[in-house]
Scaffold this motif. Structure first.
Motif, mmCIF file in Angstrom:
data_model
loop_
_atom_site.group_PDB
_atom_site.id
_atom_site.type_symbol
_atom_site.label_atom_id
_atom_site.label_comp_id
_atom_site.label_asym_id
_atom_site.label_seq_id
_atom_site.Cartn_x
_atom_site.Cartn_y
_atom_site.Cartn_z
ATOM 1 N N TYR A 1 36.402 41.924 51.221
ATOM 2 C CA TYR A 1 36.401 43.187 50.480
ATOM 3 C C TYR A 1 37.716 43.358 49.718
ATOM 4 O O TYR A 1 37.725 43.724 48.528
ATOM 5 C CB TYR A 1 36.195 44.381 51.414
ATOM 6 C CG TYR A 1 36.438 45.685 50.689
ATOM 7 C CD1 TYR A 1 35.465 46.224 49.852
ATOM 8 C CD2 TYR A 1 37.667 46.341 50.789
ATOM 9 C CE1 TYR A 1 35.705 47.381 49.140
ATOM 10 C CE2 TYR A 1 37.920 47.500 50.073
ATOM 11 C CZ TYR A 1 36.938 48.017 49.251
ATOM 12 O OH TYR A 1 37.184 49.154 48.528
ATOM 13 N N LEU A 2 38.829 43.097 50.387
ATOM 14 C CA LEU A 2 40.137 43.293 49.765
ATOM 15 C C LEU A 2 40.332 42.378 48.563
ATOM 16 O O LEU A 2 40.902 42.789 47.544
ATOM 17 C CB LEU A 2 41.242 43.078 50.795
ATOM 18 C CG LEU A 2 41.366 44.179 51.849
ATOM 19 C CD1 LEU A 2 42.250 43.723 52.994
ATOM 20 C CD2 LEU A 2 41.925 45.454 51.224
ATOM 21 N N ILE A 3 39.864 41.138 48.666
ATOM 22 C CA ILE A 3 39.983 40.215 47.537
ATOM 23 C C ILE A 3 39.299 40.794 46.303
ATOM 24 O O ILE A 3 39.788 40.657 45.175
ATOM 25 C CB ILE A 3 39.391 38.835 47.909
ATOM 26 C CG1 ILE A 3 40.336 38.114 48.886
ATOM 27 C CG2 ILE A 3 39.160 37.975 46.660
ATOM 28 C CD1 ILE A 3 39.753 36.843 49.479
ATOM 29 N N SER A 18 43.157 50.426 44.801
ATOM 30 C CA SER A 18 43.541 49.028 44.620
ATOM 31 C C SER A 18 43.775 48.348 45.970
ATOM 32 O O SER A 18 43.836 48.993 47.023
ATOM 33 C CB SER A 18 44.818 48.940 43.782
ATOM 34 O OG SER A 18 45.932 49.412 44.537
ATOM 35 N N TYR A 19 43.927 47.059 45.909
ATOM 36 C CA TYR A 19 44.285 46.237 47.078
ATOM 37 C C TYR A 19 45.505 46.826 47.783
ATOM 38 O O TYR A 19 45.487 47.071 48.996
ATOM 39 C CB TYR A 19 44.557 44.829 46.565
ATOM 40 C CG TYR A 19 45.007 43.796 47.577
ATOM 41 C CD1 TYR A 19 44.077 43.045 48.292
ATOM 42 C CD2 TYR A 19 46.360 43.518 47.758
ATOM 43 C CE1 TYR A 19 44.481 42.060 49.183
ATOM 44 C CE2 TYR A 19 46.770 42.533 48.647
ATOM 45 C CZ TYR A 19 45.832 41.814 49.356
ATOM 46 O OH TYR A 19 46.244 40.836 50.231
ATOM 47 N N TYR A 20 46.554 47.054 47.016
ATOM 48 C CA TYR A 20 47.799 47.580 47.571
ATOM 49 C C TYR A 20 47.599 48.964 48.182
ATOM 50 O O TYR A 20 48.045 49.242 49.300
ATOM 51 C CB TYR A 20 48.866 47.627 46.479
ATOM 52 C CG TYR A 20 50.091 48.430 46.841
ATOM 53 C CD1 TYR A 20 50.948 48.007 47.857
ATOM 54 C CD2 TYR A 20 50.395 49.612 46.177
ATOM 55 C CE1 TYR A 20 52.070 48.742 48.195
ATOM 56 C CE2 TYR A 20 51.508 50.349 46.507
ATOM 57 C CZ TYR A 20 52.345 49.912 47.516
ATOM 58 O OH TYR A 20 53.448 50.647 47.854
ATOM 59 N N GLU A 21 46.927 49.836 47.478
ATOM 60 C CA GLU A 21 46.726 51.200 47.966
ATOM 61 C C GLU A 21 45.896 51.217 49.242
ATOM 62 O O GLU A 21 46.173 52.000 50.162
ATOM 63 C CB GLU A 21 46.054 52.041 46.884
ATOM 64 C CG GLU A 21 46.939 52.313 45.679
ATOM 65 C CD GLU A 21 46.164 52.731 44.450
ATOM 66 O OE1 GLU A 21 46.814 53.075 43.442
ATOM 67 O OE2 GLU A 21 44.921 52.721 44.484
ATOM 68 N N VAL A 71 45.431 31.525 44.235
ATOM 69 C CA VAL A 71 45.287 32.799 44.938
ATOM 70 C C VAL A 71 44.453 33.721 44.048
ATOM 71 O O VAL A 71 44.753 33.863 42.858
ATOM 72 C CB VAL A 71 46.670 33.439 45.216
ATOM 73 C CG1 VAL A 71 46.509 34.796 45.876
ATOM 74 C CG2 VAL A 71 47.519 32.528 46.087
ATOM 75 N N PRO A 72 43.409 34.341 44.579
ATOM 76 C CA PRO A 72 42.575 35.222 43.749
ATOM 77 C C PRO A 72 43.403 36.308 43.067
ATOM 78 O O PRO A 72 44.183 37.019 43.703
ATOM 79 C CB PRO A 72 41.601 35.839 44.763
ATOM 80 C CG PRO A 72 41.520 34.838 45.875
ATOM 81 C CD PRO A 72 42.896 34.246 45.971
ATOM 82 N N GLY A 73 43.244 36.409 41.740
ATOM 83 C CA GLY A 73 43.921 37.448 40.986
ATOM 84 C C GLY A 73 45.391 37.198 40.723
ATOM 85 O O GLY A 73 46.071 38.051 40.154
#
Length: 445
Positions: A9-11, A121-124, A370-372
């Protein structure tokens, strides 16, 4: 939800550069946290920003607070081995299944936020998970590292006990601006009314901006450069850095098990920041000295005593590149270096390589998948080394690149893995799995 499901999910949420440019991103973070019950307000926090040194400063502050007997949450980024490292309590990362369970519990709040704003976002998402984990585990205090900048960073929802800005340099310019003044303006956005802001910023143009922003916000400004005296001394053969650190409040004999003189600046910042805490949180002199003597943080001038010595360092901007170069000169004067370097696209690889090219060095450039997170092309990196008059090789596979670098180096040389967290993470994990049985780290910075 399994941990593998959580990672997948995070990716799918990775596109941070676009996300960070959205002017409404802080409101999105506030909304997500409101749906989660504002967990970040359930414990006191320390809020640390800056271009370089903020992760080490956070680790030092957390170690000291643990030595004081407190239960301490720590959120820093990026992680090296596992995403679970972003939510640590007393040095221990959240468990994988607990991480997955917490993310699954957060999904209704994430979906509700996405319906009104956009998907966090991923970070958030990781930051909110850390906030929630710390609240559920009833920490006494949490030390939180700023992600990027400050003003619109997801951490700027905090109402901290104290803030700090370690320094200001050039990084994330596509988000923060292309001058030191613009970057300092964004970083100083963490200033809050009545909350002391400790700064080790030495560049006059950046310091002036931070002081002005503090005055406008009503935040007391405390300069480490003005208030703290750092007197290094020989540590009797011990590996690391020792100094007398004197503040207006006390004197501390600091014995850091870390390489690089720059870490003493981070220690001075951490000490002055900790001194601003209210009674009940403020550590004793004994706790400060004990905590700093016990601090560890992997991937910062972290050396392993093989032949040749291998060093891992996550330097990924020009300021960190200079700090690494200075540390290598200090620790291994007169030695030659072979660098294994991979750099993410968008980073100032040209300036970083120019800094390292001033050492007696050769390069082995490598890549990562690495994805993204696309990597800078190897031919481009080689052109930067050639411009600096340095020999280089290009090997796409990081493990093979490290093997070649070790073969190229003489037994007394130093092999340095750096340029990107992703390359350091992959090769450090490989090293720990395959070589660490015969060598142990001399330093954990």
């Amino acid at each position: 939800m399994t941990f593998a499901d959580a990672r997948q999910y995070l990716i799918g949420t990775i596109n941070e550069t676009v996300s960070r440019r959205q002017p409404g991103r802080l409101e999105r973070m506030r909304m997500l946290l409101r749906y989660l019950g504002d967990p970040q307000d359930r414990y006191p926090t320390l809020h640390v920003g800056g271009t370089s040194g903020k992760g080490s400063t956070c680790a030092m502050a957390a170690s000291v607070l643990r030595a004081q007997g407190l239960r301490v949450g720590l959120h820093t980024k990026p992680h090296l081995r596992s995403v679970t490292e972003r939510a640590r309590i007393d040095g221990v990362a959240i468990g994988e299944q607990e991480f997955a369970d917490l993310l699954e519990e957060m999904m209704p709040a994430i979906d509700a936020t996405a319906a009104v704003e956009s998907r966090p976002s991923y970070y958030e998402t990781l930051l909110a998970l850390a906030f929630l984990h710390f609240a559920r585990q009833a920490v006494d205090v949490a030390v939180i590292e700023v992600g990027v900048g400050g003003m619109l960073d997801g951490t700027n929802v905090l109402h901290p006990e104290v803030c700090a800005i370690t320094n200001v340099g050039f990084d994330h310019m596509e988000i923060l601006g292309d001058t030191l003044e613009k970057i300092a303006f964004d970083k100083a956005g963490i200033a809050k009314p009545g909350v002391p802001l400790v700064s080790d910023v030495d560049r006059p143009e950046a310091r002036a901006v931070i002081e002005r922003r503090c005055a406008e916000a009503g935040a007391p400004f405390l300069s480490v450069r003005d208030l703290v005296r750092v007197e290094p001394y020989a540590g009797g053969g011990r590996h690391g850095r020792q100094a007398l650190v004197a503040t207006p409040v006390a004197e501390y004999r600091v014995d850091l098990p870390l390489l690089g003189g720059f870490q003493l600046r981070n220690a001075a910042t951490a000490i002055l920041m900790l001194e601003q805490l209210r009674p009940g949180l403020r550590p004793t002199r004994e706790a400060v000295e004990q905590g700093l003597a016990e601090v560890s943080l992997a991937g910062r001038v972290e050396s392993y005593p093989s032949r040749p010595v291998v060093v891992f360092d996550v330097a990924h901007n020009p300021d960190k590149a200079r700090a690494l170069a200075d540390a290598l000169r200090e620790e291994w004067p007169g030695r030659r270096f072979t660098f294994v370097v991979g750099v993410a696209k968008g980073k100032d690889a040209q300036q970083m390589i120019a800094v390292w090219a001033q050492l007696p060095v050769s390069f082995v450039f490598t890549s990562f998948e690495v994805p993204g997170r696309p990597a800078t092309g190897l031919q481009r990196l080689q052109s930067y080394a050639q411009a600096g008059g340095r020999v280089s090789r290009a090997i796409n596979d990081p493990v093979e690149a490290l093997a070649v670098a070790r073969r190229m180096a003489e037994a007394d040389d130093i092999v340095v893995v750096t340029g990107s967290t992703f390359v350091v993470a992959e090769l450090r994990e490989w090293w720990l799995a395959n070589v660490s049985t015969v060598s142990s780290p001399q330093s954990q910075v």
